[in-house]
Design an enzyme around this catalytic site. Structure first.
Site, short mmCIF file in Angstrom:
data_model
loop_
_atom_site.label_atom_id
_atom_site.label_comp_id
_atom_site.label_asym_id
_atom_site.label_seq_id
_atom_site.Cartn_x
_atom_site.Cartn_y
_atom_site.Cartn_z
N GLU A 1 45.69 -16.99 -10.98
CA GLU A 1 44.19 -16.79 -11.04
C GLU A 1 43.73 -15.43 -10.65
O GLU A 1 42.62 -15.61 -9.92
CB GLU A 1 43.70 -17.97 -10.00
CG GLU A 1 44.39 -19.48 -10.60
CD GLU A 1 43.66 -20.65 -9.83
OE1 GLU A 1 42.42 -20.27 -9.44
OE2 GLU A 1 44.23 -21.66 -9.90
N GLU B 1 46.24 -26.59 -4.16
CA GLU B 1 45.64 -26.49 -2.85
C GLU B 1 46.11 -27.66 -1.96
O GLU B 1 45.09 -28.28 -1.50
CB GLU B 1 44.35 -26.43 -3.08
CG GLU B 1 44.03 -24.97 -3.97
CD GLU B 1 42.44 -24.60 -4.25
OE1 GLU B 1 41.60 -25.44 -3.86
OE2 GLU B 1 42.16 -23.55 -5.03
C1 XIL Z 1 37.11 -22.92 -10.45
C2 XIL Z 1 36.66 -22.47 -11.89
O1 XIL Z 1 36.75 -21.29 -12.15
C3 XIL Z 1 34.93 -22.85 -11.65
O2 XIL Z 1 34.20 -22.95 -13.29
C4 XIL Z 1 34.65 -24.44 -11.30
O3 XIL Z 1 33.31 -24.60 -11.23
C5 XIL Z 1 35.36 -24.54 -9.85
O4 XIL Z 1 36.73 -24.16 -10.08
N1 XIL Z 1 41.15 -22.50 -7.65
C6 XIL Z 1 41.65 -23.16 -8.64
C7 XIL Z 1 40.55 -23.14 -9.96
O5 XIL Z 1 42.50 -23.81 -8.45
O6 XIL Z 1 40.60 -24.33 -10.52
C8 XIL Z 1 39.16 -22.84 -9.62
O7 XIL Z 1 38.56 -22.74 -10.62
C9 XIL Z 1 39.07 -21.50 -8.75
C10 XIL Z 1 39.85 -21.74 -7.49
#
Ligand code: XIL
Length: 365
Positions: free
Chosen positions: A281, A173
């Site tokens: 994801e 990101e």
């Molecule tokens: C999220 C997790 O799922 C949560 O448990 C945590 O509180 C915050 O992060 N993009 C990403 C992930 O790259 O690392 C994130 O994961 C979700 C969005």
């Protein structure tokens, strides 16, 4: 809607033997993981179907939940790869300059190795879940100090798991929703745009065999963010930086889905740069409680995402962000949204699971 929900919407412009009789070997589909070992899987499950199509199907894992036998069994039977959902982020693993807490990260890698699963490491450079010493320190560090700290962190973490982690989400990101650099990233504050190059170089030096990804959300559809992220990937390739792929997080919202044609075009843009595509994801959230139209849209979103990956020869990895709706991050971060995953809170496969499985079984076109 929260800022994150708005950003996502804007972006949218060893398996247990349960059946065998004593003395009879269980029927098992096996898939060879990138590390060369074999993984016992439910022969009719997601990862087995993915393996038949040369697609590595994985899941984001919370090691604390492995104590729940249903969670653990679902992971082992249905998935051939794991991503630590939080356990390898800076805050958890490196809470103070001279302190490392690696028990949870080790637990994820150990579970994977015990079951012949691949590990996707996540993540080495992000603007969230950083320890205070980084958040507060970075704006005060000289570029030389910051580079040394970033390189040391990456070299320690990637080096610890060298040869045991197949992919790293190196930079996560880095680009903001409007396509500009994300200024709250502490490494951007200390190092400027170079922070991405430095992270890739450090990761490659620590594990030359791991495939390294630029990972982001909201880039599934065309727009300024997609252009900026893919432009950054192209610049890195042109500069000879060791980048091997782009990760589409694919946190999708059923009310604002990318079209199949948009997904195909996005993946083709990445592949045309000579890079791997990974769906890193995946989840497809509905407005809660979901109505029939919302559930139908969600099923379409999951099927399109899966089919687009199968249709792109360079898309070799497909990871869902969590196992079940009960432990999904979505309701906590996107109030009003939920039901985003393939299993319900009781680890029962949902109708959308059947559709994703059928899509995987149909294989690559
Ligand atoms: C999220 C997790 O799922 C949560 O448990 C945590 O509180 C915050 O992060 N993009 C990403 C992930 O790259 O690392 C994130 O994961 C979700 C969005």
């Amino acid at each position: 809607m929260t800022a994150l929900a708005m950003a996502l919407v804007a972006g949218a412009c060893s398996g247990e033997d349960t059946s065998a009789t004593p003395g009879t070997p269980a029927p098992r589909a096996t898939t060879t993981s990138p590390s060369g070992s074999t993984s016992p899987l439910a022969p009719d499950g997601l990862a087995a179907a993915g393996a038949r199509a040369d697609l590595l199907v994985g899941v984001a894992l919370d090691p604390a939940l492995l104590a729940d036998p249903d969670y653990e069994r679902t992971v082992r039977e249905q998935y051939a790869a794991v991503t630590p959902e939080n356990a390898m982020k800076w805050g958890p693993v490196h809470p103070a300059p001279d302190r490392w807490d690696l028990a949870d990260a080790d637990a994820v890698v150990d579970l994977a190795e015990a079951n012949g699963m691949a590990v996707r490491g996540h993540t080495l450079n992000w603007h969230r879940q950083n320890p205070d010493w980084v958040v507060e320190g970075a704006p005060t560090w000289s570029a030389e100090e910051a580079e040394a700290i970033l390189r040391d962190h990456i070299s320690t973490l990637v080096g610890r798991y060298q040869g045991r982690v197949v992919h790293w989400d190196v930079s996560n990101e880095a680009i903001d929703d409007d396509g500009t650099w994300r200024e709250e990233n502490p490494w951007y504050q200390a190092l400027g745009e170079d922070h991405v190059r430095i992270a890739f170089e450090a990761a490659h030096a620590a594990d030359p065999d791991a495939l390294l990804f630029l990972n982001d959300y909201g880039i599934e559809t065309p727009g300024p963010k997609q252009d900026a992220v893919l432009g950054l990937a192209a610049d890195l390739v042109a500069a000879g930086v060791p980048i091997h792929g782009v990760g589409l997080q694919a946190h999708l919202l059923a009310p604002a889905l990318p079209t199949r044609a948009q997904l195909d075009a996005t993946m083709a843009r990445i592949a045309d740069m000579g890079l791997e595509v990974a769906v890193t994801e995946a989840d497809v959230a509905t407005l809660e409680p979901p109505d029939e139209a919302g559930l139908a849209a969600q099923r379409q979103g999951w099927v399109d995402l899966t089919a687009a990956c199968l249709a792109q020869p360079r898309c070799a990895t497909f990871v869902t962000w969590g196992v079940d709706d009960g432990s999904s991050w979505i309701p906590g971060e996107l109030p009003g949204f939920g039901s985003a995953l393939l299993f319900d809170q009781a680890y029962q496969p949902k109708p959308v699971y059947d559709e994703v499985l059928a899509t995987l079984r149909a294989g690559r076109p």
